[in-house]
Write a protein that holds these residues in place. Sequence first.
Motif, PDB file in Angstrom:
ATOM      1  N   UNK A 169       0.824  -1.216   0.000  1.00 35.61           N
ATOM      2  CA  UNK A 169       0.000   0.000   0.000  1.00 35.61           C
ATOM      3  C   UNK A 169       0.856   1.264   0.000  1.00 35.61           C
ATOM      4  N   UNK A 170       0.304   2.327  -0.570  1.00 40.26           N
ATOM      5  CA  UNK A 170       0.862   3.660  -0.381  1.00 40.26           C
ATOM      6  C   UNK A 170       0.301   4.162   0.951  1.00 40.26           C
ATOM      7  N   UNK A 171       1.175   4.509   1.885  1.00 41.23           N
ATOM      8  CA  UNK A 171       0.723   4.813   3.247  1.00 41.23           C
ATOM      9  C   UNK A 171       0.926   6.292   3.572  1.00 41.23           C
ATOM     10  N   UNK A 172      -0.143   6.924   4.059  1.00 41.54           N
ATOM     11  CA  UNK A 172      -0.086   8.304   4.548  1.00 41.54           C
ATOM     12  C   UNK A 172      -0.552   8.300   5.994  1.00 41.54           C
ATOM     13  N   UNK A 173       0.304   8.773   6.897  1.00 45.93           N
ATOM     14  CA  UNK A 173      -0.079   8.944   8.298  1.00 45.93           C
ATOM     15  C   UNK A 173      -0.226  10.434   8.563  1.00 45.93           C
ATOM     16  N   UNK A 174      -1.250  10.821   9.315  1.00 48.63           N
ATOM     17  CA  UNK A 174      -1.401  12.223   9.686  1.00 48.63           C
ATOM     18  C   UNK A 174      -1.332  12.382  11.203  1.00 48.63           C
ATOM     19  N   UNK A 175      -0.883  13.549  11.626  1.00 46.67           N
ATOM     20  CA  UNK A 175      -0.779  13.840  13.060  1.00 46.67           C
ATOM     21  C   UNK A 175      -0.990  15.326  13.286  1.00 46.67           C
ATOM     22  N   UNK A 176      -1.771  15.648  14.323  1.00 45.47           N
ATOM     23  CA  UNK A 176      -1.959  17.040  14.750  1.00 45.47           C
ATOM     24  C   UNK A 176      -1.030  17.406  15.905  1.00 45.47           C
ATOM     25  N   UNK A 177      -0.130  16.486  16.249  1.00 44.92           N
ATOM     26  CA  UNK A 177       0.863  16.689  17.306  1.00 44.92           C
ATOM     27  C   UNK A 177       0.226  16.896  18.674  1.00 44.92           C
ATOM     28  N   UNK A 178      -0.851  16.141  18.943  1.00 44.30           N
ATOM     29  CA  UNK A 178      -1.436  16.193  20.282  1.00 44.30           C
ATOM     30  C   UNK A 178      -0.515  15.493  21.283  1.00 44.30           C
ATOM     31  N   UNK A 179       0.334  14.614  20.795  1.00 42.36           N
ATOM     32  CA  UNK A 179       1.418  14.033  21.585  1.00 42.36           C
ATOM     33  C   UNK A 179       2.598  13.786  20.648  1.00 42.36           C
ATOM     34  N   UNK A 180       3.765  13.624  21.202  1.00 44.69           N
ATOM     35  CA  UNK A 180       4.961  13.408  20.404  1.00 44.69           C
ATOM     36  C   UNK A 180       5.024  11.942  19.964  1.00 44.69           C
ATOM     37  N   UNK A 181       5.237  11.721  18.685  1.00 42.31           N
ATOM     38  CA  UNK A 181       5.373  10.363  18.168  1.00 42.31           C
ATOM     39  C   UNK A 181       6.786   9.851  18.427  1.00 42.31           C
ATOM     40  N   UNK A 182       6.938   8.549  18.451  1.00 45.01           N
ATOM     41  CA  UNK A 182       8.231   7.950  18.767  1.00 45.01           C
ATOM     42  C   UNK A 182       9.234   8.152  17.634  1.00 45.01           C
ATOM     43  N   UNK A 183      10.501   8.152  17.995  1.00 45.89           N
ATOM     44  CA  UNK A 183      11.564   8.250  16.991  1.00 45.89           C
ATOM     45  C   UNK A 183      11.533   7.047  16.058  1.00 45.89           C
ATOM     46  N   UNK A 184      11.167   5.878  16.600  1.00 50.09           N
ATOM     47  CA  UNK A 184      11.132   4.663  15.788  1.00 50.09           C
ATOM     48  C   UNK A 184      10.125   4.789  14.649  1.00 50.09           C
ATOM     49  N   UNK A 185       8.953   5.361  14.944  1.00 51.42           N
ATOM     50  CA  UNK A 185       7.944   5.543  13.896  1.00 51.42           C
ATOM     51  C   UNK A 185       8.410   6.582  12.883  1.00 51.42           C
ATOM     52  N   UNK A 186       8.992   7.665  13.384  1.00 51.95           N
ATOM     53  CA  UNK A 186       9.449   8.729  12.481  1.00 51.95           C
ATOM     54  C   UNK A 186      10.540   8.224  11.544  1.00 51.95           C
ATOM     55  N   UNK A 187      11.419   7.372  12.042  1.00 47.37           N
ATOM     56  CA  UNK A 187      12.503   6.861  11.205  1.00 47.37           C
ATOM     57  C   UNK A 187      11.985   6.021  10.042  1.00 47.37           C
ATOM     58  N   UNK A 188      10.846   5.393  10.212  1.00 47.71           N
ATOM     59  CA  UNK A 188      10.294   4.535   9.163  1.00 47.71           C
ATOM     60  C   UNK A 188       9.533   5.321   8.108  1.00 47.71           C
ATOM     61  N   UNK A 189       9.396   6.624   8.320  1.00 46.54           N
ATOM     62  CA  UNK A 189       8.573   7.434   7.422  1.00 46.54           C
ATOM     63  C   UNK A 189       9.370   8.565   6.777  1.00 46.54           C
ATOM     64  N   UNK A 190       8.913   8.990   5.613  1.00 44.01           N
ATOM     65  CA  UNK A 190       9.302  10.300   5.104  1.00 44.01           C
ATOM     66  C   UNK A 190       8.435  11.320   5.828  1.00 44.01           C
ATOM     67  N   UNK A 191       8.885  12.561   5.887  1.00 44.36           N
ATOM     68  CA  UNK A 191       8.192  13.554   6.717  1.00 44.36           C
ATOM     69  C   UNK A 191       7.781  14.769   5.887  1.00 44.36           C
ATOM     70  N   UNK A 192       6.576  15.242   6.150  1.00 46.16           N
ATOM     71  CA  UNK A 192       6.063  16.445   5.494  1.00 46.16           C
ATOM     72  C   UNK A 192       5.327  17.299   6.517  1.00 46.16           C
TER      73      UNK A 192
END
Length: 289
Positions: A169-192
């Motif tokens: 799948x093409x995966x898009x995750x969204x976040x409003x930053x209500x809490x800080x996401x883990x570094x492990x999740x961020x490392x697996x993603x490109x960021x926008x």
Amino acid sequence: MREEVRKIQELLRRQAYISDTTVATSLYLAMALGKPLLVEGPAGVGKTEIAKVLANALEARLVRLQCYEGLDATTALYEWNYSKQLLHIKLQELSAASATEKEAEIFSEPFLLKRPLLEAITQQTRSPVLLIDEVDRSDEEFEAFLLEILSEFQVTIPEIGQIKAIHRPYVVLTSNRSRELSDALRRRCLYLWIDYPSFDKELEIVRVKVPAISESLSVELTRMIQAVRKLNLVKVPGVAETLDWASALVALNTERLDQEVIAETTGCFLKDEADLRKFEAELKDGHLR
């Protein structure tokens, strides 16, 4: 601009999504590299819309997982259809099949209720777009569970075995930053990061999304929204609120903004009582005109 990025931008524009080079480049790289794209930014700036528009542009299925506090792997991945299993057991009570055979029957794919993650992994014809919306609302435990899914795009169901994605799948995750996401999740993603748009971009969005609005009114409305965002508000209006207000003004056959029209329609773009009072005071003092 690179030709590949330009094509993505054109695809998005055909779906009435006004993107800049950064958005188009991020989407292209996410698709080319097969990596999830994590999109953060204020509420109402079009993060979720990116996945919807991408699915439409690719003529692909959109599979959406709406995250919330308490979401667990079972709800997001799969459940067994217990009522169907029970009915099948009752119908098979007189069958000569062994208990082991009966158990194997009811714990098979026809009795499986696919939830969004499994639905996205098991698409048979082409890659879907998987939207994991507001991932920051989920718990840290669920976020950890996502890591395996996003790394391998495979799951193991004890009664059936391992299921691996045929079409990633093409995966898009969204976040409003209500809490800080883990570094492990961020490392697996490109960021926008998507911020509130500039005046020119928001004006273009209004004219594309609400074509019935007059040029002069669209300028007045966009200028007002841009000024409102500079106030210290509890809930800053996003592009979604801008478009709501524009549509409302068109529905009211409004030709220009005046004090009366603004007072009657403030609820289209402000959704907090304290913000309403602050806005009214600033407007009365002439600070927003």
